[in-house]
Design an enzyme around this catalytic site. Structure first.
Site, PDB file in Angstrom:
ATOM      1  N   ASP A 125       0.872  -1.163   0.000  1.00 21.27           N
ATOM      2  CA  ASP A 125       0.000   0.000   0.000  1.00 21.27           C
ATOM      3  C   ASP A 125       0.921   1.228   0.000  1.00 21.27           C
ATOM      4  O   ASP A 125       2.151   1.111   0.108  1.00 21.27           O
ATOM      5  CB  ASP A 125      -0.980  -0.004   1.183  1.00 21.27           C
TER       6      ASP A 125
HETATM    7  C1  BGC Z   1      -4.999   3.275   0.066  1.00 20.66           C
HETATM    8  C2  BGC Z   1      -5.148   2.301  -1.071  1.00 20.66           C
HETATM    9  C3  BGC Z   1      -4.984   3.015  -2.384  1.00 20.66           C
HETATM   10  C4  BGC Z   1      -3.633   3.688  -2.404  1.00 20.66           C
HETATM   11  C5  BGC Z   1      -3.321   4.412  -3.708  1.00 20.66           C
HETATM   12  C6  BGC Z   1      -3.730   4.093  -0.057  1.00 20.66           C
HETATM   13  O1  BGC Z   1      -3.696   5.101   0.878  1.00 20.66           O
HETATM   14  O2  BGC Z   1      -5.020   2.574   1.287  1.00 20.66           O
HETATM   15  O3  BGC Z   1      -6.377   1.657  -0.980  1.00 20.66           O
HETATM   16  O4  BGC Z   1      -5.132   2.122  -3.439  1.00 20.66           O
HETATM   17  O5  BGC Z   1      -3.589   4.632  -1.348  1.00 20.66           O
HETATM   18  O6  BGC Z   1      -4.083   5.524  -3.876  1.00 20.66           O
END
Ligand code: BGC
Length: 746
Positions: free
Chosen positions: A293
């Site tokens: 993530d």
């Molecule tokens: C979120 C993800 C997301 C990623 C990219 C993160 O903060 O938890 O779900 O896909 O950001 O935007």
């Protein structure tokens, strides 16, 4: 954990017929020998730096959900082969520009992979995922994902960070809006539908993109509903509740997995080798790749798990995280780690192979610009067919929570007071994660009602805001209400009150909205509250004082016309709650799939599992939702009262439309295993069937039960059914008392 985990791991490997440590290939990930050969050849040409570059993902412009470390010269990194994937680059033109650098200026011409959070639509925005899930209509959910993929692919995207398949049982958690609710069985069905919708039959098709099952795993178990928080759950809960939707996404062939931010029982998921490598990749045989993530590899320092950035890179990489989103630690440290002998270059090759495999399957090596066609992009974004389906999808998502002869409203009405902060609000209708959706394309409820009743007088007043304690707008709202035949209130949470990092401790209507609604209700006029929200709200007071309540979630671009269709009876609502609505925050977590305890809840008896200051029951249970018609459902009849190991049982119920409108009911079948080697929940959802009935029409609906439907993780963690007594329940929500008993004899 490690020892226990091994026990589970062995149990699961036995089940799936492979030995621990052995690489299993799941049938959804057949290896294409031609592609594998091409990867072999490419790997031979790549320097170690170029290989590590494929594991590096950086954000372009657009949404940032975490700190973006000093902006780097992306173009230069692409030229040097040090950047394999980008997120948040939007549009066929922008993606083409960067792809041209990769293809024309980098040594090996390996195409870039563009990813984006296409969560509930790209430009045409659908209801938030929790709302889509409320349709209890898997085909519609799949179709919405297909349209989202079509638009995203036309705008240069190859990959969405969706679906989020986290089971969520704590509505304080802002991200409940992104998933399919509280139930592992239903969550698994929705996970499959969404993956199929995004990926279609062939990733190389022009209208498909790679999907990403996230966040692996148990992110929804964040303590106290606070985002990013610690998760401390039993292995049984992990296996019974949180893992099944991921397994379903895997069965549907999801191309990628994203690791969760949280720690699970002490280990950050970015370092969870047991689950990411041993379970997901080896035992389950996942053939795609795993992305971190945003910055989650680097966050292991803050977790208190890794002492240095190099340690974090090592832990993340060894734990199966193939691609590093935005922490930039793989490019900074992996080469060193190989030189020190702590990482073997073969392991790097394996991660690169997984990523290249998806690039090949997307057809990027055949034509890196296949997704960069500005003419096609123009044709696809907000295509009228997409908008039409966004309206259908919003209609299907709505849940009628209460109706005391107010709805549907008559088209003969001459004057309507439309009140509330959501009534004429384009921006908030789209919800969070609104992709490239633009507020000015959204049609509000005010516009929707005006289109529907061009000759009626619509008296609009905002009344109050979502936050603050300003009541100065009340007078105008009350005046409008006094001069109208009917009051429609559009209230709820603004878009930025649910979603990532948007947890709440109070789940009532925020700001002065409750006061406003109570004042309006004192006028004693026919009144309906339309709710816009990303999570269950605690609205017991509303249920007690307002005659009609319609849950519209955050309904997307076509929300206004869809709600108008429902309010005026052109669409008969048939949505069902995918998550329990508690009466108050103190009851949380509250979900239908709970255990009985030694003193089953009985609000009338003192020494039972209950509260002294609140009923124990939910305000609205899982699976609940009314219609403008009524259905009579018979007690289930069984084809036999006992079943052997290779038998199956048929459960039949008669359902009749007893009202005077055509309607649709999502019949639900639940099963209770009465006694087990471990305590079983009071009931578990096992099937859903939608039936559409004309007034007076009756039909018989049959459900089949096989012994495999009764399997669970027994005391020794073997997944199997145990002989004994079972109860099957069929009805219109998780509270149904229509039941029959049977036994399983093994
Ligand atoms: C979120 C993800 C997301 C990623 C990219 C993160 O903060 O938890 O779900 O896909 O950001 O935007």
């Amino acid at each position: 954990m490690a020892k226990n985990f091994l026990r589970i791991f062995l149990a699961v490997t036995l089940l799936s017929g492979c030995k621990a440590g052995q690489q299993a290939n799941h049938p959804s990930y057949p290896l294409d020998p031609v592609i594998e050969k091409k990867i072999d050849s490419l790997l031979k040409l790549m320097t170690l730096e170029e290989k590590i570059g494929q594991l590096n993902q950086l954000s372009g412009m657009g949404e940032l959900t975490g700190p973006s470390i000093a902006s780097s010269d992306h173009a230069q990194l692409i030229r040097q082969g040090l950047l394999g994937s980008m997120l948040n680059v939007n549009g066929a033109k922008a993606t083409r520009q960067l792809q041209e650098i990769a293809i024309n200026e980098s040594r090996l011409k390996i195409p870039l992979l563009f990813g984006y959070d296409v969560i509930h639509g790209y430009k045409t925005i659908f209801p938030i995922p929790l709302g889509e899930a409320a349709s209890f209509d898997l085909e519609a959910i799949e179709q919405a994902s297909r349209i989202a993929a079509t638009e995203a692919a036309a705008a240069g995207q190859h990959w969405t960070f969706a679906p989020m398949v986290d089971i969520a049982r704590d509505p304080r958690w802002g991200r409940v809006m992104e998933g399919a609710g509280e139930d592992p069985f239903y969550g698994s069905l929705v996970a499959k539908a969404r993956v199929k919708g995004f990926q279609g039959k062939n990733l190389a098709d022009k209208n498909t993109i790679a999907a990403c099952a996230k966040h692996f795993v148990a992110y929804g178990g964040a303590m106290a509903g606070r985002d990013y928080n610690t998760v401390d759950i039993s292995e049984r809960t992990l296996y019974e509740v949180y893992l099944p939707p991921f397994q379903a996404a895997l069965d549907a062939g999801v191309a990628t997995f994203m690791v969760a931010f949280n720690e699970l029982n002490g280990i950050p998921m970015s370092a969870h080798k047991d689950l990411n490598v041993d379970l997901l990749k080896k035992t389950w045989g996942f053939g795609g790749f795993m992305v971190s993530d945003w910055g989650s590899v680097g966050e292991m320092i803050a977790h208190g798990y890794s002492a240095t950035p190099e340690d974090a890179a090592l832990a993340g990489f060894k734990a199966g995280v193939d691609m590093d989103m935005e922490s930039r630690l793989y490019v900074a440290h992996l080469k060193n780690l190989v030189e020190k002998g702590l990482v073997n270059e073969k392991e790097i090759d394996e991660a690169v192979r997984r990523i290249l495999r998806i690039k090949f399957r997307l057809g990027l090596f055949d034509d890196p610009f296949r997704y960069c066609d500005t003419i096609y992009e123009k044709e696809m974004l907000l295509n009228p067919r997409h908008l039409e389906f966004a309206k259908i999808s919003a209609c299907k998502s709505m849940v009628l929570l209460k109706n005391q002869e107010v709805l549907p409203l008559s088209r003969e009405i001459k004057s309507i007071a439309l009140i509330g902060p959501m009534a004429d609000n384009q921006q908030d209708m789209l919800g969070t994660w609104q992709g490239q959706g633009e507020a000015h394309h959204a049609i509000t409820l005010l516009s929707g009602i005006k289109q529907k009743l061009p000759h009626a007088r619509i008296l609009y007043a905002k009344g109050c805001d979502f936050t603050g304690n300003d009541k100065t707008g009340f007078a105008e709202a009350l005046n409008a209400a006094r001069n109208a035949e009917v009051i429609v209130v559009a209230a709820g949470e603004s878009a930025m009150m649910s979603g990532e990092a948007l947890s709440r401790t109070q789940l009532d209507l925020p700001g002065m909205q409750k006061d406003l609604i109570i004042e309006l209700s004192k006028l004693g006029k026919p009144m309906v509250v339309v709710l816009f929200n990303g999570r269950p709200l605690t609205i017991e007071w509303m249920d007690q004082s307002i005659p009609a309540i319609l849950e519209a979630w955050l309904p997307g671009t076509m929300g206004g016309p869809a709600i108008a269709d429902v309010l005026f009876g052109d669409y008969n609502p048939s949505g069902k709650l995918p998550i329990t609505f508690p009466r108050n925050v103190g009851q949380i977590p509250l979900f239908y799939y709970h255990k009985n305890t030694g003193r089953p809840t009985n609000d009338a008896q003192r020494y039972t599992s209950r509260y002294i200051d609140s009923p124990s029951t939910p305000l609205y249970p899982f699976g609940y939702g009314l219609s403008y018609t009524t259905f009579e459902i018979s007690t289930p009849e069984l084809s036999a009262t006992s079943m052997g190991p290779s038998d199956s049982l048929l459960v039949s119920v008669k359902i009749k439309n007893t009202g005077n409108r055509k309607g649709s009911e999502a019949l639900q079948m639940y099963i209770q295993d009465k006694f087990g080697s471990v305590n079983r929940p009071v009931r578990e959802l096992k099937a859903i069937k939608r039936v559409d009935l004309e007034p007076g029409q009756e039909t018989v609906v049959k459900f089949a039960i096989h012994p495999s439907d009764l399997a669970f993780y027994t005391a020794d963690m073997t997944f199997k059914a145990e002989p004994g007594e079972f109860v099957v329940f069929v009805g219109s929500d998780s509270n149904t008392q229509l039941q029959a008993g049977f036994s399983l004899k093994l």
